[in-house]
Design a protein around this motif. Structure first.
Motif, PDB file in Angstrom:
ATOM      1  N   ILE A   1      81.487  76.030  17.319  1.00  0.00           N
ATOM      2  CA  ILE A   1      81.103  74.648  17.076  1.00  0.00           C
ATOM      3  C   ILE A   1      79.918  74.388  18.000  1.00  0.00           C
ATOM      4  O   ILE A   1      80.007  74.619  19.202  1.00  0.00           O
ATOM      5  N   ARG A   2      78.799  73.921  17.441  1.00  0.00           N
ATOM      6  CA  ARG A   2      77.597  73.710  18.248  1.00  0.00           C
ATOM      7  C   ARG A   2      77.684  72.350  18.939  1.00  0.00           C
ATOM      8  O   ARG A   2      77.620  71.313  18.292  1.00  0.00           O
ATOM      9  N   LEU A   3      77.853  72.381  20.266  1.00  0.00           N
ATOM     10  CA  LEU A   3      78.027  71.158  21.057  1.00  0.00           C
ATOM     11  C   LEU A   3      77.249  71.249  22.358  1.00  0.00           C
ATOM     12  O   LEU A   3      77.077  72.342  22.903  1.00  0.00           O
ATOM     13  N   LYS A   4      76.793  70.109  22.859  1.00  0.00           N
ATOM     14  CA  LYS A   4      76.165  70.091  24.182  1.00  0.00           C
ATOM     15  C   LYS A   4      77.236  70.142  25.261  1.00  0.00           C
ATOM     16  O   LYS A   4      77.107  70.824  26.249  1.00  0.00           O
ATOM     17  N   LYS A   5      78.316  69.357  25.052  1.00  0.00           N
ATOM     18  CA  LYS A   5      79.373  69.287  26.054  1.00  0.00           C
ATOM     19  C   LYS A   5      80.697  69.082  25.346  1.00  0.00           C
ATOM     20  O   LYS A   5      80.781  68.292  24.406  1.00  0.00           O
ATOM     21  N   ILE A   6      81.729  69.801  25.784  1.00  0.00           N
ATOM     22  CA  ILE A   6      83.066  69.628  25.206  1.00  0.00           C
ATOM     23  C   ILE A   6      84.042  69.342  26.333  1.00  0.00           C
ATOM     24  O   ILE A   6      83.937  69.898  27.425  1.00  0.00           O
ATOM     25  N   GLU A   7      84.968  68.443  26.054  1.00  0.00           N
ATOM     26  CA  GLU A   7      85.977  68.076  27.047  1.00  0.00           C
ATOM     27  C   GLU A   7      87.329  68.090  26.348  1.00  0.00           C
ATOM     28  O   GLU A   7      87.511  67.400  25.341  1.00  0.00           O
ATOM     29  N   LEU A   8      88.260  68.911  26.853  1.00  0.00           N
ATOM     30  CA  LEU A   8      89.599  68.949  26.288  1.00  0.00           C
ATOM     31  C   LEU A   8      90.414  67.817  26.901  1.00  0.00           C
ATOM     32  O   LEU A   8      90.532  67.721  28.128  1.00  0.00           O
ATOM     33  N   SER A   9      90.947  66.940  26.049  1.00  0.00           N
ATOM     34  CA  SER A   9      91.677  65.788  26.561  1.00  0.00           C
ATOM     35  C   SER A   9      92.984  65.623  25.802  1.00  0.00           C
ATOM     36  O   SER A   9      93.197  66.235  24.761  1.00  0.00           O
ATOM     37  N   GLU A  10      93.849  64.781  26.351  1.00  0.00           N
ATOM     38  CA  GLU A  10      95.119  64.485  25.687  1.00  0.00           C
ATOM     39  C   GLU A  10      94.830  63.654  24.435  1.00  0.00           C
ATOM     40  O   GLU A  10      93.991  62.763  24.450  1.00  0.00           O
ATOM     41  N   ALA A  11      95.525  63.962  23.373  1.00  0.00           N
ATOM     42  CA  ALA A  11      95.319  63.258  22.103  1.00  0.00           C
ATOM     43  C   ALA A  11      95.840  61.831  22.201  1.00  0.00           C
ATOM     44  O   ALA A  11      96.969  61.591  22.663  1.00  0.00           O
ATOM     45  N   VAL A  12      95.025  60.873  21.786  1.00  0.00           N
ATOM     46  CA  VAL A  12      95.415  59.478  21.803  1.00  0.00           C
ATOM     47  C   VAL A  12      95.720  59.064  20.365  1.00  0.00           C
ATOM     48  O   VAL A  12      94.859  59.151  19.494  1.00  0.00           O
ATOM     49  N   ARG A  13      96.968  58.656  20.111  1.00  0.00           N
ATOM     50  CA  ARG A  13      97.357  58.276  18.738  1.00  0.00           C
ATOM     51  C   ARG A  13      97.827  56.867  18.671  1.00  0.00           C
ATOM     52  O   ARG A  13      98.241  56.254  19.547  1.00  0.00           O
TER      53      ARG A  13
END
Length: 95
Positions: free
Chosen positions: A83-95
């Motif tokens: 996936i072409r991204l500048k920055k990725i942050e893994l976070s908790e899913a908010v539902r």
């Protein structure tokens, strides 16, 4: 971009949709005794220049990030390709 740490997706080994944990894939250390690496080092030796020209200008501003997803039920690992991204942050899913 924020990406959830866990996703629910298809597992080919379980043959059903299960929870998967998501991590960013990082390539391991190159093995110096592998045939390809020995060939690369041998071709780089001597008085000549490098085997491949070094790139002067870059057209792309981002790198492709590969995500590694692991099934929580059976432990089967597979990649979500670039996936072409500048920055990725893994976070908790908010539902």
């Amino acid at each position: 971009m924020k990406f959830p740490k866990t996703i629910r997706t298809y597992c080919p080994r379980c043959k059903t949709h299960t929870e998967h944990t998501v991590t960013i894939y990082k390539a391991g250390k190159r093995r110096t005794l592998s045939e390809g690496q020995r060939r690369y080092l041998r071709k780089n030796e001597g008085y000549g220049s490098k085997r491949k020209p070094e790139q002067k200008r870059f057209a792309k501003t981002t790198k492709k990030v590969v995500l590694l997803i692991t099934c929580t039920k059976c432990g089967y690992k597979r990649h979500i390709l670039g996936i072409r991204l500048k920055k990725i942050e893994l976070s908790e899913a908010v539902r």
